[in-house]
Write an enzyme that holds these catalytic residues in place. Structure first.
Site, PDB file in Angstrom:
ATOM      1  N   GLU A   1      35.811  98.977  69.347  1.00 50.34           N
ATOM      2  CA  GLU A   1      36.987  98.204  69.774  1.00 50.34           C
ATOM      3  C   GLU A   1      38.103  99.100  70.295  1.00 50.34           C
ATOM      4  OE1 GLU A   1      35.359  97.542  66.932  1.00 50.34           O
ATOM      5  OE2 GLU A   1      34.711  95.456  67.114  1.00 50.34           O
TER       6      GLU A   1
ATOM      7  N   HIS B   1      37.258  88.161  57.479  1.00 49.84           N
ATOM      8  CA  HIS B   1      37.023  87.395  58.698  1.00 49.84           C
ATOM      9  C   HIS B   1      37.894  86.144  58.812  1.00 49.84           C
ATOM     10  CE1 HIS B   1      33.442  89.896  59.027  1.00 49.84           C
ATOM     11  NE2 HIS B   1      33.220  89.410  60.223  1.00 49.84           N
TER      12      HIS B   1
END
Lengths: 326, 370
Positions: A60, A129
């Site tokens: 990322e 998450h």
């Protein structure tokens, strides 16, 4: 008007902008051959080829920075983060480079880039998450932050984000991808910085954004109406900049405000809106501003705990009753 | 084999870089420059050897030891010094300072203050060049300590896989701030980082400008031919501390003195003399010319005004219709050639071949298989 799912509306926005402007490309994990982890980029690889729809490795920080470098030299990247939880790894590139390169260069460079992906809870995914992280990004000068709650706004705002000359943080919602709504046909662009009244009302204003709009605010307004309470629902859509005029007008009209957000209360974005109202609309208030937010704990996996942590229709109704002193 | 013009240009640029940094160090002592200030003294052979192997249209960026990278590309010394002084006439209008110099006119894309943070940016710039089909390389320098950042490894992987036209230079001055690179690095031969990503990796004596130039010529050629990114480790030494606040007590006097014996400027001057390319008088002319340029730069920085207070609101976001700043045009009133990128073009690059996944009909079952 066509009825589209939120993910289809986003797909149409990407498709239209890529057709319109060769500088626009999409990069991220699983965006190409897999059609996107949430199928937002379905069919785009076939249409635009592997240089414009790029499958990146799970790096990322690296691909966020590659996007920034490309934006500095004339392209308009759309960087997909599989979720905003993973974008925490890319914070350095977003905050220290994308948000600052125009400033550091004294206006010689610009960085027109969109970072997009789902934020908020997914559904039984536990703490790593299930985070609503918009407060992290609204903090930084140099960034714009958008969080649409309907398919029409998703499409219109993504098109604006891609055309904007600044870095834009575009926060979608995992639980909204399948939700459907009317989207105007043809060129549909929603300007950044404008709120939208999603329901008219006169007794209280409920301010919200993203998934909370449909998951608990509009259903709560419906139930309140059955009890004779008229709630105005103001969907901010754009968090930085946010629509100060629309908020001030709503407070002047209803004199009572509840702010509903999925994220935590500590230094949360709702606190910033409450601060604005306290400073600019104090004389129009008949009650202290109330906030409904995710409980200030980490998200649990167990179904009952997960439900308890998130804002609910009941908690919104309770907060509205409180500001109405009922 | 080197033209007199090239040799004397290299000499002049190294000397210009040295004198600029010496004056910056003095100005820091006088508190005319504040904050962090990292001098390049001792490492000049790297920046000049690299630069002379490039075309003006190639793109360059580095970390925060960044004063001389734009200088050797042709930036205005006075405007660079003015930026160090925090003045309105600086390249970034006083907003960036020592660590954030940018001169886009000369394709210098900046100084960055987070160790390794610029490494992905260079790959992104190279991505954009390849995407548009341009014949251009991007060069990105960083210090030895950056080679342990995740950003480097993530970027090398993608740059190599996508064969991006980018050249990475690790300016290995042996210390990441006060830490000897070998104390914290499992593989201290930094050019070997390239092998993990099937990139070409080379090392060079970074105190010898001609050796740097030679290897760079070869590497630039390799990258222009489309063979993908490269890593060059230039082994060099900074004669001063990490920054102005560093007394450099982690190095022995003997070590520093020994390294100063390899001064790249002295070495090149001796070479030119030995080759009888230029008489002593020509060096004196160059020395005087450089001194004059730097003196003018100091006066310009001294006499320039601070930025106007209303500028505090500018350049955090791009306002609608707001053009980009062209510093030399604004400050010196000259027309400049500005790098621009097309908005309409055809993308011809196939980043990877079409999916090899066969159609479902190709699935065959062995006869008799369960």
């Amino acid at each position: 008007m066509a009825e589209l799912a939120y993910r289809e509306a986003l797909n149409h926005a990407l498709d239209e902008e890529m057709a319109r402007d060769p500088r626009v490309f999409l990069m991220g994990e699983e965006v190409a051959r897999y059609d996107g982890a949430y199928k937002v980029s379905k069919g785009l690889l076939e249409k635009y080829g592997s240089a414009r729809v790029v499958d990146a490795p799970i790096s990322e920080l690296g691909f966020a920075g590659i996007g920034v470098g490309a934006a500095m030299t004339g392209l308009r990247p759309v960087i997909e983060m599989m979720t905003w939880n993973f974008a925490i790894l890319a914070m350095d590139q977003i905050v220290n480079n994308a948000a600052k390169v125009r400033h550091m260069s004294g206006g010689q460079l610009r960085c027109p880039i969109v970072f997009r992906g789902p934020g908020g809870a997914g559904g039984r995914l536990s703490s790593q998450h299930s985070q609503a992280l918009e407060a992290n990004y609204v903090h930084f000068p140099g960034l714009k932050v958008l969080a649409p709650g309907t398919p029409a706004d998703a499409k219109g705002l993504l098109k604006s984000a891609i055309r904007d000359e600044n870095p834009v943080i575009f926060i979608e919602a995992e639980l909204l991808y399948g939700s459907k709504g009317e989207v105007p046909e043809g060129e549909h662009v929603v300007p950044i910085g404008l709120a939208d009244v999603k329901r008219e009302g006169s007794d209280v204003t409920i301010i919200t954004w993203s998934r909370m709009l449909t998951s608990c605010v509009l259903p709560a307004a419906e139930r309140l109406a059955a009890n004779g309470i008229s709630a105005k629902v103001l969907d901010l859509r754009s968090l930085r900049p946010f629509d100060t005029e629309a908020i001030a007008a709503a407070v002047k009209q209803t004199n009572r405000v509840v702010i509903v957000e999925e994220g935590w209360s500590w230094a949360g974005f709702g606190g910033h809106i409450a601060d604005f109202i306290a400073r600019e609309c104090f004389d129009d208030l008949d009650a202290p501003v109330s906030r409904v937010h995710g409980l200030d704990v980490n998200m649990s996996y167990a179904a009952n705990l997960e439900r308890a942590i998130q804002p609910s229709v009941e908690r919104v109704i309770e907060a509205v009753n409180a500001v109405l002193y009922r | 084999m080197y033209s007199p013009d090239l040799l004397l240009t290299m000499y002049r640029k190294m000397l210009l870089a040295r004198r600029f940094e010496e004056k910056a160090g003095q100005a820091y002592g006088l508190k005319k420059i504040q904050g962090f200030c990292h001098l390049y003294i001792g490492q000049e052979a790297v920046v000049v050897g690299v630069n002379e192997a490039l075309r003006p249209t190639d793109q360059v960026m580095t970390a925060y030891r960044d004063h001389v990278h734009p200088l050797v590309r042709g930036a205005d010394a006075g405007m660079l010094m003015a930026e160090l002084y925090g003045k309105d006439t600086g390249y970034s209008k006083g907003k960036g300072g020592s660590m954030h110099l940018f001169d886009i006119e000369h394709n210098f894309y900046g100084g960055y203050g987070i160790v390794g943070g610029q490494i992905p940016l260079a790959a992104g710039m190279a991505f954009a060049s390849k995407y548009r089909g341009e014949d251009r390389v991007t060069v990105c320098s960083f210090g030895d300590a950056a080679s342990n950042q995740g950003a480097l490894h993530e970027t090398f992987n993608m740059a190599a896989k996508w064969k991006l036209p980018v050249i990475y230079i690790v300016e290995n001055n042996k210390y990441g701030m006060g830490t000897d690179v070998s104390r914290v690095t499992a593989e201290p031969e930094l050019y070997k980082r390239a092998a993990s990503y099937r990139m070409r990796g080379e090392k060079v004596d970074g105190m010898d400008v001609l050796k740097v130039y030679d290897v760079m010529k070869d590497l630039v050629d390799h990258v222009r031919k489309g063979h993908g990114p490269v890593l060059l480790e230039a082994q060099t030494y900074r004669f001063r501390g990490h920054s102005m606040s560093d007394a450099a007590t982690y190095r022995t006097k003997e070590e520093v003195e020994q390294e100063k014996g390899h001064d790249p400027i002295t070495t090149l001057r001796a070479y030119i003399t030995k080759q009888k390319i230029a008489p002593e008088a020509q060096f004196e002319l160059i020395d005087e010319d450089v001194k004059r340029e730097i003196d003018q730069a100091m006066t310009f920085a001294d006499e320039s005004p601070e930025p106007p207070l209303e500028d505090v609101w500018k350049h955090t976001w791009v306002e609608d219709g707001e053009p980009d700043e062209r510093p030399r045009q604004r400050v010196r009133g000259v027309e400049v050639t500005w790098p621009t990128f097309p908005s309409q073009f055809e993308v011809k690059w196939d980043l990877e071949p079409k999916s090899p996944v066969a159609a479902p009909a190709a699935v065959q079952q062995k006869k008799g298989a369960a």
